[in-house]
Write an enzyme that holds these catalytic residues in place. Sequence first.
Site, PDB file in Angstrom:
ATOM      1  CE  LYS A 178      -3.685   8.370   5.338  1.00 35.92           C
ATOM      2  NZ  LYS A 178      -2.501   9.188   5.042  1.00 35.92           N
ATOM      3  N   GLY A 231      -1.176  -0.729   0.854  1.00 35.12           N
ATOM      4  CA  GLY A 231      -0.114  -0.350   1.783  1.00 35.12           C
ATOM      5  C   GLY A 231       0.504  -1.596   2.383  1.00 35.12           C
ATOM      6  CB  THR A 233       1.331  -7.228   5.328  1.00 36.01           C
ATOM      7  OG1 THR A 233       1.448  -7.480   3.922  1.00 36.01           O
ATOM      8  CG2 THR A 233       0.626  -8.396   5.985  1.00 36.01           C
ATOM      9  CB  THR A 235      -1.132  -0.555   7.470  1.00 34.79           C
ATOM     10  OG1 THR A 235       0.199  -0.141   7.687  1.00 34.79           O
ATOM     11  CG2 THR A 235      -2.071   0.610   7.716  1.00 34.79           C
ATOM     12  CD  GLU A 253      -4.852  -5.263  -4.332  1.00 36.74           C
ATOM     13  OE1 GLU A 253      -3.813  -5.933  -4.492  1.00 36.74           O
ATOM     14  OE2 GLU A 253      -5.974  -5.676  -4.658  1.00 36.74           O
ATOM     15  CB  CYS A 287       3.928  -3.717  -4.058  1.00 35.37           C
ATOM     16  SG  CYS A 287       2.931  -3.326  -5.514  1.00 35.37           S
ATOM     17  CD  GLU A 389       6.903  -5.120   1.259  1.00 30.33           C
ATOM     18  OE1 GLU A 389       6.311  -4.672   2.260  1.00 30.33           O
ATOM     19  OE2 GLU A 389       6.453  -5.040   0.105  1.00 30.33           O
TER      20      GLU A 389
HETATM   21  P1  NAD Z   1       1.572   1.936   5.025  1.00 26.77           P
HETATM   22  O1  NAD Z   1       0.748   0.740   5.326  1.00 26.77           O
HETATM   23  O2  NAD Z   1       2.483   2.450   6.063  1.00 26.77           O
HETATM   24  O3  NAD Z   1       0.648   3.183   4.619  1.00 26.77           O
HETATM   25  C1  NAD Z   1      -0.280   3.103   3.560  1.00 26.77           C
HETATM   26  C2  NAD Z   1      -1.376   4.115   3.816  1.00 26.77           C
HETATM   27  O4  NAD Z   1      -2.114   3.722   4.973  1.00 26.77           O
HETATM   28  C3  NAD Z   1      -0.868   5.527   4.096  1.00 26.77           C
HETATM   29  O5  NAD Z   1      -1.731   6.463   3.488  1.00 26.77           O
HETATM   30  C4  NAD Z   1      -0.948   5.605   5.612  1.00 26.77           C
HETATM   31  O6  NAD Z   1      -1.077   6.919   6.092  1.00 26.77           O
HETATM   32  C5  NAD Z   1      -2.207   4.801   5.871  1.00 26.77           C
HETATM   33  N1  NAD Z   1      -2.351   4.263   7.230  1.00 26.77           N
HETATM   34  C6  NAD Z   1      -1.386   4.001   8.143  1.00 26.77           C
HETATM   35  N2  NAD Z   1      -1.930   3.550   9.283  1.00 26.77           N
HETATM   36  C7  NAD Z   1      -3.270   3.495   9.080  1.00 26.77           C
HETATM   37  C8  NAD Z   1      -4.376   3.091   9.871  1.00 26.77           C
HETATM   38  N3  NAD Z   1      -4.245   2.652  11.132  1.00 26.77           N
HETATM   39  N4  NAD Z   1      -5.613   3.146   9.336  1.00 26.77           N
HETATM   40  C9  NAD Z   1      -5.783   3.563   8.063  1.00 26.77           C
HETATM   41  N5  NAD Z   1      -4.781   3.990   7.264  1.00 26.77           N
HETATM   42  C10 NAD Z   1      -3.539   3.945   7.777  1.00 26.77           C
HETATM   43  O7  NAD Z   1       2.348   1.587   3.677  1.00 26.77           O
HETATM   44  P2  NAD Z   1       3.444   2.471   2.936  1.00 26.77           P
HETATM   45  O8  NAD Z   1       4.706   2.392   3.716  1.00 26.77           O
HETATM   46  O9  NAD Z   1       2.855   3.788   2.603  1.00 26.77           O
HETATM   47  O10 NAD Z   1       3.600   1.670   1.566  1.00 26.77           O
HETATM   48  C11 NAD Z   1       4.503   0.623   1.364  1.00 26.77           C
HETATM   49  C12 NAD Z   1       3.776  -0.697   1.448  1.00 26.77           C
HETATM   50  O11 NAD Z   1       2.724  -0.751   0.495  1.00 26.77           O
HETATM   51  C13 NAD Z   1       4.687  -1.864   1.107  1.00 26.77           C
HETATM   52  O12 NAD Z   1       4.428  -2.911   1.993  1.00 26.77           O
HETATM   53  C14 NAD Z   1       4.249  -2.249  -0.297  1.00 26.77           C
HETATM   54  O13 NAD Z   1       4.487  -3.586  -0.655  1.00 26.77           O
HETATM   55  C15 NAD Z   1       2.793  -1.964  -0.227  1.00 26.77           C
HETATM   56  N6  NAD Z   1       2.227  -1.785  -1.561  1.00 26.77           N
HETATM   57  C16 NAD Z   1       1.381  -2.736  -2.043  1.00 26.77           C
HETATM   58  C17 NAD Z   1       0.864  -2.615  -3.325  1.00 26.77           C
HETATM   59  C18 NAD Z   1      -0.072  -3.643  -3.890  1.00 26.77           C
HETATM   60  O14 NAD Z   1      -0.687  -3.363  -4.914  1.00 26.77           O
HETATM   61  N7  NAD Z   1      -0.209  -4.800  -3.283  1.00 26.77           N
HETATM   62  C19 NAD Z   1       1.201  -1.503  -4.094  1.00 26.77           C
HETATM   63  C20 NAD Z   1       2.069  -0.562  -3.566  1.00 26.77           C
HETATM   64  C21 NAD Z   1       2.565  -0.696  -2.278  1.00 26.77           C
END
Ligand code: NAD
Length: 485
Positions: A178, A231, A233, A235, A253, A287, A389
């Site tokens: 997804k 994504g 923290t 979530t 991650e 990130c 963040e």
């Molecule tokens: P997000 O957590 O909002 O979404 C990430 C993904 O999770 C999306 O596909 C979203 O649709 C899905 N999602 C949302 N709710 C869910 C649920 N209840 N169950 C399962 N999936 C769900 O994050 P974002 O806004 O898309 O991304 C930004 C974040 O990602 C920032 O915090 C960033 O630091 C982090 N990030 C971390 C890394 C890493 O390698 N550590 C890399 C890139 C981004």
Amino acid sequence: MFSSTMHTIQNYINGALVEAVDKKYLDNIDPATGKIYSYLPDSDAQDVQLAVEAATAAFPEWSAMKVEKRSFILMRIADLIDRDLEALALAESTDQGKPVKLAASVDIPRASANMRFFAMGIEHFASEAHLTGHEAINYTSRTPIGVVGCISPWNLPLYLFTWKIAPALAAGCTVIAKPSELTPMTAFLFSKLCMEAGLPKGVLNIVHGLGPKVGQAIVEHTNIPAISFTGGTVTGKRIAATAAPMFKKLSLELGGKNPNIIFADCDFEQALSTSIHSSFSNQGEICLCGSRMFVERSLYDRFVAEFVKRTQALTIGDPLEEKTRIGAVNSEAHMRKILSYIDLAKQEGGTILCGGKQVTVPGRCAEGYFIEPTIIAGLSYDCRTNQEEIFGPVVTITPFDTEEEVLLYANSTLYGLSATLWTENLKRAHRMAAQLKSGIVWVNCWLFRDLRTPFGGMKQSGVGREGGWEALRFFTEAKNVCIKL
Ligand code: NAD
């Protein structure tokens, strides 16, 4: 393959491009223009169920396929990504707001590198054997774990999507993936490349839609024993709360609030120019960006003056223009969040050294979501601006006097993803690297990645490690066989 005319994205299930069962769609907005430029399926648990059925049916053949053949198909996908680099970069830029030049030089090449790396890696993946004196031989067999879920974010869309699915597919798993609902286009184009490359049907299934519907249905599904998630923290916590009682294997991650530490004995020019990248690349929406800068006091005034000057010279503009260095942030809601953090910083006593405001880019981007690269000084290390963040083109800058002091500052957040150090003193670099609580420490560089190394965060930046053998192991189940001699 991709143009800026209207598109309708489809799910990729059982080898075919299909609508969501309920035939509902969501708007996909180009953040540079603020306008809808495509529609994506608003899928739900019914679509996830179809994907799981397809992946379950495909698993026996894919997991038993000769490694050379699996590798060949994944290599072919990598070649097709390279062939379509320009179209994919345009799609990535239109979806996310990043400069197309960045997408073409970083995101898309890395996506094909991910496919290639794991396609090669699986050919060298070995399991261990242990001789227990003269009494027994133990060997470990590692077999693909089954149908896995891969959930990725919007900031590096195809880069992180392939970073997850490539090791899963290489290991012999079948996948329900997804992508973020905010950046679905490259994953859609990728599904067409999979069809062209001859990936057997059902091996990879891409279900588009909202996190709480599609993502949650993947995490809850009883036939999916492993979830790889990148994504936020918050979530990640929700996913862990759902998956842990089901005893699923989890790789999380998550977010970061990374320190960028600059000692007075650094190579000034290198520290300065790389800090511009590590602060503002991709509008700070990486990130691993260094969002908290700490500069040794004796260098502070000189460094800040030059850093502000170069930041002000960054061209903010249409992501499709060659000269643009700062594109649009990903969505209107995200722009509002970033601006609210800039307000918070002012309330907390911060001084805006440059930037701090929304920008209107004339022409086709007049309704887009642009923010000036922003530097904030005068904040305490433990205020909210320095602890939470922000994930935008915003950095704080703070002087320090001693190693102990800067370690306290650097390690003070709930996060522990990456840290960057600038010093020419080798002993100090080792000393500091050992004490920094983060999954990766860069010394005199930033974002330099060897895909064989373990990648991931400490503390609330994540659980588990990706990259290299760690990723291939994650997608397999280890069984020890003990033979008594
Ligand atoms: P997000 O957590 O909002 O979404 C990430 C993904 O999770 C999306 O596909 C979203 O649709 C899905 N999602 C949302 N709710 C869910 C649920 N209840 N169950 C399962 N999936 C769900 O994050 P974002 O806004 O898309 O991304 C930004 C974040 O990602 C920032 O915090 C960033 O630091 C982090 N990030 C971390 C890394 C890493 O390698 N550590 C890399 C890139 C981004």
